[in-house]
Design an enzyme around this catalytic site. Structure first.
Site, PDB file in Angstrom:
ATOM      1  N   ASN A   1     -35.101   7.467  42.402  1.00 11.02           N
ATOM      2  CA  ASN A   1     -34.307   5.963  42.193  1.00 11.02           C
ATOM      3  C   ASN A   1     -33.279   6.254  40.957  1.00 11.02           C
ATOM      4  O   ASN A   1     -32.161   5.857  41.131  1.00 11.02           O
ATOM      5  CB  ASN A   1     -35.240   5.116  41.812  1.00 11.02           C
TER       6      ASN A   1
ATOM      7  N   HIS B   1     -39.790  -2.121  43.905  1.00 12.34           N
ATOM      8  CA  HIS B   1     -41.281  -2.015  44.562  1.00 12.34           C
ATOM      9  C   HIS B   1     -41.173  -1.572  45.753  1.00 12.34           C
ATOM     10  O   HIS B   1     -40.637  -2.084  46.699  1.00 12.34           O
ATOM     11  CB  HIS B   1     -41.897  -3.260  44.058  1.00 12.34           C
TER      12      HIS B   1
ATOM     13  N   GLY C   1     -45.488 -11.360  35.563  1.00 11.28           N
ATOM     14  CA  GLY C   1     -46.763 -10.920  36.566  1.00 11.28           C
ATOM     15  C   GLY C   1     -46.327  -9.507  36.886  1.00 11.28           C
ATOM     16  O   GLY C   1     -45.547  -9.020  36.620  1.00 11.28           O
TER      17      GLY C   1
ATOM     18  N   LYS D   1     -35.497   5.777  50.673  1.00 10.73           N
ATOM     19  CA  LYS D   1     -34.154   5.973  51.211  1.00 10.73           C
ATOM     20  C   LYS D   1     -33.447   4.391  51.131  1.00 10.73           C
ATOM     21  O   LYS D   1     -32.429   4.218  50.654  1.00 10.73           O
ATOM     22  CB  LYS D   1     -33.994   6.275  52.788  1.00 10.73           C
TER      23      LYS D   1
HETATM   24  C1  GRF Z   1     -40.842   4.192  43.944  1.00  6.30           C
HETATM   25  O1  GRF Z   1     -41.631   3.998  45.361  1.00  6.30           O
HETATM   26  C2  GRF Z   1     -40.857   2.638  43.614  1.00  6.30           C
HETATM   27  O2  GRF Z   1     -40.596   1.753  44.466  1.00  6.30           O
HETATM   28  C3  GRF Z   1     -41.939   2.524  42.573  1.00  6.30           C
HETATM   29  O3  GRF Z   1     -42.163   3.975  42.300  1.00  6.30           O
HETATM   30  C4  GRF Z   1     -41.641   4.924  43.002  1.00  6.30           C
HETATM   31  C5  GRF Z   1     -40.593   5.827  42.231  1.00  6.30           C
HETATM   32  O4  GRF Z   1     -39.981   6.766  42.925  1.00  6.30           O
HETATM   33  N1  GRF Z   1     -41.941   1.464  41.871  1.00  6.30           N
HETATM   34  P1  GRF Z   1     -39.079   7.722  41.988  1.00  6.30           P
HETATM   35  O5  GRF Z   1     -39.795   8.292  40.831  1.00  6.30           O
HETATM   36  O6  GRF Z   1     -37.998   6.837  41.839  1.00  6.30           O
HETATM   37  O7  GRF Z   1     -38.848   8.793  43.017  1.00  6.30           O
END
Ligand code: GRF
Length: 213
Positions: free
Chosen positions: A17, A109, A143, A172
């Site tokens: 991400n 999330h 929370g 994705k």
């Molecule tokens: C993602 O699935 C995000 O939703 C969750 O942790 C994961 C992080 O993945 N909070 P990356 O490190 O960005 O590949």
């Protein structure tokens, strides 16, 4: 003159991400710039990704520190940023930390909140036998995965899909939704009313991105 809004990204792991945010920020029209990447895990692949881009990185381990001290150090590194993106950051932040960035922290999330908050959301979805899941980008409140929702992406769970396969497909969606949400926030188009986030959309812009594969 650089008019981009300075943003920090907090990570704990792979950083896909983060990579999506880095790529979005390359666009001169994108309103935000990543000025710092902080990881609580020294071996996070995301650190390598940030360094490859020349983005300043910091490792602040949570190990052997109280949450207060851990967060004090984090905050000292965040004095020059306007927004914080949690991109796979695996620590829960205290109200004291949140108060330093009111309505200015984003999280992604891997489930359609409020379903399946917390850890292993993809596994929770598979175990529950739901046919649809996805991801949610929300403003962080005190929370766990409960803050005002900015957008969600959904997908149909395939028959016999493994947790890894599902996680990969959800990612994705995340890689589209997280940069899109950061854009909204940095452009001042997000308004919190009670527990709901209202986003002022432009003509033709979608708030809900729905994947149907
Ligand atoms: C993602 O699935 C995000 O939703 C969750 O942790 C994961 C992080 O993945 N909070 P990356 O490190 O960005 O590949």
């Amino acid at each position: 003159m650089n008019s981009k809004v300075p943003v920090a990204v907090l990570i704990s792991g792979r950083g896909s991400n983060l990579q999506a945010l880095i790529e979005a920020c390359r666009d001169p029209e994108f309103p935000a710039e990543i000025v710092k990447v902080i990881s609580n895990e020294p071996d996070a692949l995301g650190i390598v990704r940030a360094e490859a881009e020349g983005i300043p990185t910091v490792v602040v381990s949570h190990k052997g520190r109280s949450r207060d001290v851990f967060e004090e150090i984090l905050l000292a590194h965040l004095s020059d940023v306007s927004f914080v993106c949690l991109a796979g950051f695996m620590r829960v932040l205290s109200p004291t930390f949140l108060a330093a960035f009111p309505e200015r922290i984003l999280n992604v999330h891997p489930a359609l909140l409020p379903a399946f908050p917390g850890l292993h959301a993809q596994r929770q979805a598979l175990q529950a036998g739901v046919t649809q899941t996805g991801c949610t980008v929300h403003i962080v409140d005190s929370g766990v995965d409960t803050g005002p929702i900015l957008c969600q992406g959904s997908l149909a769970i395939h028959t016999d899909e493994t947790e890894d396969q599902l996680s990969e497909r959800i990612r994705k969606l995340e890689h589209v939704l997280l940069p899109m949400s950061l854009r909204w926030l940095a452009e001042g188009r997000v308004f919190i009313e009670g527990h709901r986030a209202q986003v002022v959309l432009r003509d033709g812009e979608k708030r809900w991105w729905v994947e149907t594969d």
